[in-house]
Design an enzyme around this catalytic site. Structure first.
Site, PDB file in Angstrom:
ATOM      1  N   ARG A 193      10.447  -0.220  43.328  1.00 49.34           N
ATOM      2  CA  ARG A 193       9.203  -0.087  42.565  1.00 49.34           C
ATOM      3  C   ARG A 193       8.238  -1.217  42.909  1.00 49.34           C
ATOM      4  O   ARG A 193       7.033  -1.012  43.041  1.00 49.34           O
ATOM      5  CB  ARG A 193       9.503  -0.094  41.065  1.00 49.34           C
ATOM      6  CG  ARG A 193      10.240   1.167  40.634  1.00 49.34           C
ATOM      7  CD  ARG A 193      10.453   1.182  39.148  1.00 49.34           C
ATOM      8  NE  ARG A 193      11.531   0.312  38.718  1.00 49.34           N
ATOM      9  CZ  ARG A 193      11.488  -0.487  37.662  1.00 49.34           C
ATOM     10  NH1 ARG A 193      10.382  -0.566  36.937  1.00 49.34           N
ATOM     11  NH2 ARG A 193      12.521  -1.223  37.319  1.00 49.34           N
ATOM     12  N   SER A 195       5.846  -0.336  34.503  1.00 47.42           N
ATOM     13  CA  SER A 195       7.137   0.146  35.002  1.00 47.42           C
ATOM     14  C   SER A 195       7.019   0.711  36.406  1.00 47.42           C
ATOM     15  O   SER A 195       7.916   0.537  37.226  1.00 47.42           O
ATOM     16  CB  SER A 195       7.685   1.241  34.084  1.00 47.42           C
ATOM     17  OG  SER A 195       7.888   0.732  32.798  1.00 47.42           O
ATOM     18  N   GLU A 222      -0.118  13.396  30.902  1.00 47.49           N
ATOM     19  CA  GLU A 222       0.201  13.615  32.314  1.00 47.49           C
ATOM     20  C   GLU A 222      -0.544  14.809  32.898  1.00 47.49           C
ATOM     21  O   GLU A 222      -0.938  14.793  34.065  1.00 47.49           O
ATOM     22  CB  GLU A 222       1.712  13.799  32.478  1.00 47.49           C
ATOM     23  CG  GLU A 222       2.549  12.561  32.115  1.00 47.49           C
ATOM     24  CD  GLU A 222       2.698  12.341  30.608  1.00 47.49           C
ATOM     25  OE1 GLU A 222       2.433  13.274  29.827  1.00 47.49           O
ATOM     26  OE2 GLU A 222       3.086  11.225  30.205  1.00 47.49           O
ATOM     27  N   PHE A 242       8.513  13.185  34.092  1.00 48.05           N
ATOM     28  CA  PHE A 242       7.258  13.726  33.538  1.00 48.05           C
ATOM     29  C   PHE A 242       6.370  14.392  34.593  1.00 48.05           C
ATOM     30  O   PHE A 242       5.574  15.266  34.268  1.00 48.05           O
ATOM     31  CB  PHE A 242       6.482  12.621  32.825  1.00 48.05           C
ATOM     32  CG  PHE A 242       7.277  11.918  31.754  1.00 48.05           C
ATOM     33  CD1 PHE A 242       8.021  12.660  30.841  1.00 48.05           C
ATOM     34  CD2 PHE A 242       7.307  10.542  31.664  1.00 48.05           C
ATOM     35  CE1 PHE A 242       8.766  12.032  29.852  1.00 48.05           C
ATOM     36  CE2 PHE A 242       8.059   9.901  30.678  1.00 48.05           C
ATOM     37  CZ  PHE A 242       8.787  10.648  29.775  1.00 48.05           C
ATOM     38  N   HIS A 265      11.883   5.899  38.353  1.00 44.16           N
ATOM     39  CA  HIS A 265      12.934   6.212  37.387  1.00 44.16           C
ATOM     40  C   HIS A 265      13.533   7.605  37.627  1.00 44.16           C
ATOM     41  O   HIS A 265      13.885   8.319  36.699  1.00 44.16           O
ATOM     42  CB  HIS A 265      12.423   6.088  35.944  1.00 44.16           C
ATOM     43  CG  HIS A 265      12.017   4.682  35.591  1.00 44.16           C
ATOM     44  ND1 HIS A 265      11.037   4.004  36.284  1.00 44.16           N
ATOM     45  CD2 HIS A 265      12.452   3.828  34.635  1.00 44.16           C
ATOM     46  CE1 HIS A 265      10.898   2.791  35.768  1.00 44.16           C
ATOM     47  NE2 HIS A 265      11.745   2.659  34.772  1.00 44.16           N
ATOM     48  N   ASP A 280      18.425   4.895  28.875  1.00 45.51           N
ATOM     49  CA  ASP A 280      17.412   5.698  28.182  1.00 45.51           C
ATOM     50  C   ASP A 280      17.892   7.132  27.935  1.00 45.51           C
ATOM     51  O   ASP A 280      17.365   7.831  27.066  1.00 45.51           O
ATOM     52  CB  ASP A 280      16.101   5.716  28.967  1.00 45.51           C
ATOM     53  CG  ASP A 280      15.239   4.510  28.631  1.00 45.51           C
ATOM     54  OD1 ASP A 280      15.553   3.830  27.637  1.00 45.51           O
ATOM     55  OD2 ASP A 280      14.262   4.249  29.366  1.00 45.51           O
ATOM     56  N   ARG A 337      14.854   3.451  39.422  1.00 48.34           N
ATOM     57  CA  ARG A 337      14.594   2.251  38.630  1.00 48.34           C
ATOM     58  C   ARG A 337      15.278   0.996  39.196  1.00 48.34           C
ATOM     59  O   ARG A 337      14.638  -0.054  39.314  1.00 48.34           O
ATOM     60  CB  ARG A 337      15.044   2.464  37.180  1.00 48.34           C
ATOM     61  CG  ARG A 337      14.631   1.331  36.253  1.00 48.34           C
ATOM     62  CD  ARG A 337      15.024   1.610  34.820  1.00 48.34           C
ATOM     63  NE  ARG A 337      16.449   1.398  34.601  1.00 48.34           N
ATOM     64  CZ  ARG A 337      16.982   0.303  34.074  1.00 48.34           C
ATOM     65  NH1 ARG A 337      16.200  -0.686  33.711  1.00 48.34           N
ATOM     66  NH2 ARG A 337      18.275   0.190  33.898  1.00 48.34           N
TER      67      ARG A 337
END
Ligand SMILES: Cc1ncc(C[n+]2csc(CCOP(=O)(O)OP(=O)(O)O)c2C)c(N)n1
Lengths: 297, 313
Positions: free
Chosen positions: B8, B35, B56, B81, B107, B115, B165
């Site tokens: 990332r 993030s 989104e 998403f 992620h 999560d 992630r």
């Protein structure tokens, strides 16, 4: 790896050699001429959908004056150079009104009027719902309701970033405003204080399953837009002079987006289609076409 | 063990560099810029960064409109998403018109960890690969991520890059040059081929090393460009090693395994095995615990290789 050739993919930056020579469309039409044009567009809509045997007459007929005012009096555009960088953009979010947009584009000279009769046929450039990859003058591939305001906002933000002075117009259906994405975009447009964007809602009061108030109430509609930070102008959507005045008023608003709520009648101009949900998405048969054309003569 | 580097962060830095080179690059995010690391770009180029909030679908539409106006938008959020939350928007606003939008999601997969289900993107590759015209990349480490971001910017058309992630061990050196649409042979071998993506590339290399001790020599391919998939490399591997195992951090259905199987069945049928999540949702847990629970470790790859070998005639 096979690469698809997508001539329009790079966006709006005009590369066409005709760019310099193409004429800016003349906006000198009188109100009487535009009213005559509106009638002609209605005849096109009926003929096209009748010939195709399917399509959406009701919501095409209700927005005729809105598009007539925009394309013949307000928007800076070049029919011979649809990708002209400085053009004002019209985005049809309620993509099922494609027959209306096609008729307007043909009458402006984007493509031959005879082509209108190919609507919905295999290999036609005039798809059942708009397709920006094949139809000159079509800015967005629509048909899935609720997406146009976001797209228009992107175009408006890009124009602002580039210091361009084009305006972006986007036409929504009132039923379409059931979609959450419309309100996401409404929130974002006012957050970004976008003032080169004008939304028009074709407020004909109906959607597919009936009247808006029975399907999913939008009231208080104007107050919703206001609460989202928009300037609201309400207007008779069948009066060309009033529409023009509303658009000019919208151009003067700074620091916030404007929505023009145009009060219209679904199926306007054809007696048996007016306010008749049966003609939302049903083509007129041969007799009905004949009858309608007589009324529109 | 090789040095572990955040993919990332590599993305965030690559975007920053792109932003300096090309003023048409704009970045959008949906309240996850810290993030996804688009925050680096946002800090440097606030006028070209568009925070869309937790919306989104709207972000996809704005990005499409910008691309239609000559911009090169990079839109980021979690892989669960985009495309999941806004599949129809990605379909009609980006894929159908072939607009030049770059979706870079983070992620992805199970390695998001604690999560839990709502944040574990295990269907995104299937969804995005189903869309005509999309180019899809799953980088194996930070170095490949940087290269993939450059490739996305240079390519005209819809693009999806899926990142995870956790930090990942480097499988490449600084001299690595990514070639779009080309699988990379990470290790040679003649008994079977392991085709992997993302963090499973390192596991595939570990499995191959372990198997070598047992006298089983595996070829390892990094299929970082998932679409368009490198058919030639797959056919060659099938012809030369006669057994194939795929490994991905995704559901078995519709991802790498399905795509490779289609090529194998059509051109060079050989036994195959699939290391992937089996038609189920996962739970909360540490990334390593989840990879173990749902069958995505080097040991699972080793087992799969042996199964495939057993079916070899
Ligand atoms: C996302 C989505 N859902 C459903 C439809 C099917 N549909 C086509 S037109 C329509 C009604 C639209 O009503 P409105 O926006 O008021 O348009 P108008 O009445 O002006 O034709 C529906 C539900 C669609 N095209 N897109």
């Amino acid at each position: 790896m096979v690469k698809k050739s997508l001539p329009e993919m790079g966006g709006s930056k005009s590369t066409s050699a005709t760019s310099a020579e193409a004429e800016v469309f003349s906006l000198s039409a009188s109100v009487a001429e535009m009213e005559a044009m509106a009638k002609k567009l209605r005849r096109h809509i009926i003929t096209m959908i009748g010939k195709a045997g399917s399509g959406h007459p009701g919501g095409s007929l209700s927005a005729v004056e809105i598009l007539t005012a925009l394309y013949f009096k307000l928007m800076r555009h070049k029919p011979q150079d649809p990708h002209w960088e400085d053009r004002d953009r019209f985005i049809l979010s309620k993509g099922h009104a494609a027959p209306l947009l096609y008729a307007v584009l043909a009458e402006c000279g984007y493509f031959p009027v005879e082509e209108l009769l190919t609507l919905r046929q295999l290999d036609s450039r005039l798809q059942g719902h708009t397709d920006r990859t094949i139809t000159p003058g079509v800015e967005m591939s629509a048909g899935s309701l609720g997406q146009g305001l976001s797209f228009a906002l992107g175009v408006a933000l890009a124009g602002r970033l580039d210091g361009q002075d084009y305006r972006v117009y986007v036409l929504l259906g009132d039923g379409e405003c059931n979609e959450g994405q419309v309100w996401e975009a409404a929130m974002a447009a006012s957050h970004y204080s976008v003032d080169n964007l004008t939304a028009i809602v074709d407020n004909n009061g109906q959607q597919i399953d009936g009247w808006n108030c029975d399907v999913m109430s939008l009231d208080p509609f104007a107050a919703k837009w206001q609460a989202f930070g928009w300037r609201v102008i309400e207007v008779d959507g069948h009066s060309i002079p009033r529409l023009i005045a509303a658009f000019k008023e919208a151009q003067k608003v700074k620091g916030q987006p404007v929505v023009i709520i145009a009060h219209t009648v679904k199926g306007k101009g054809v007696s048996f289609m007016e306010n008749n949900p049966d003609f939302h998405g049903t083509a007129p048969n041969t007799m009905e076409v004949e009858f309608a054309l007589k009324e529109l003569a | 063990m090789a040095e572990e580097v955040s993919v990332r962060e590599a993305y965030g830095k690559a975007l920053l560099e792109l932003g300096m080179e090309n003023h048409d690059v704009v970045v959008l995010d949906a309240d996850l810029s810290r993030s996804t690391m688009t925050a680096f770009f946002a800090r440097e180029f606030p006028e070209r960064f568009f925070e869309c909030g937790i919306a989104e679908q709207n972000m996809i539409g704005i990005a499409a409109g910008m691309a239609a106006s000559g911009k090169i938008p990079f839109a980021s959020t979690f892989a669960v998403f985009v495309p999941g939350r806004c599949f129809d928007q990605v379909r009609m606003s980006i894929a159908q018109p072939g607009l030049n939008v770059k979706l870079v999601t983070t992620h992805g997969g199970l390695s998001v960890g604690e999560d839990g289900t709502s944040h574990q993107s295990i269907e995104d590759l299937s969804l995005i690969c189903s869309l005509p015209g999309f180019t899809v990349i799953v980088p194996a480490d930070a170095i490949e991520t940087t290269e993939a971001v450059k490739a996305a910017a240079a390519h005209l058309g819809p693009f999806y890059i899926r990142l995870c992630r956790p930090k990942l061990p480097l499988v490449y050196g600084d001299d690595y040059r990514f070639k779009l649409g080309k699988a990379v042979v990470m290790r040679q071998g003649g008994d079977a081929t392991i085709i992997a993506i993302g963090l499973m590339v390192q596991s595939a290399l570990d499995a191959a090393r372990n198997l070598e001790r047992e006298g089983i020599y595996c070829r390892v391919l990094n299929m970082s460009t998932l679409k368009p998939i490198d058919e030639a490399a797959i056919v060659q591997a099938a012809a030369e090693t006669r057994a194939i195992v795929t490994a991905e951090e995704h559901l078995e259905h519709g991802g790498l395994g399905s795509l490779v199987a289609q090529v194998v069945v059509r051109h060079q049928p050989v036994p195959m095995e699939f290391v992937a999540i089996k038609d189920t949702y996962a739970k909360s847990g540490k990334p390593s615990e989840l990879l173990e629970r749902y069958g995505l470790t080097e040991k699972d790859i080793e087992r799969a290789v042996k199964l495939a070998l057993a079916k070899k005639r």
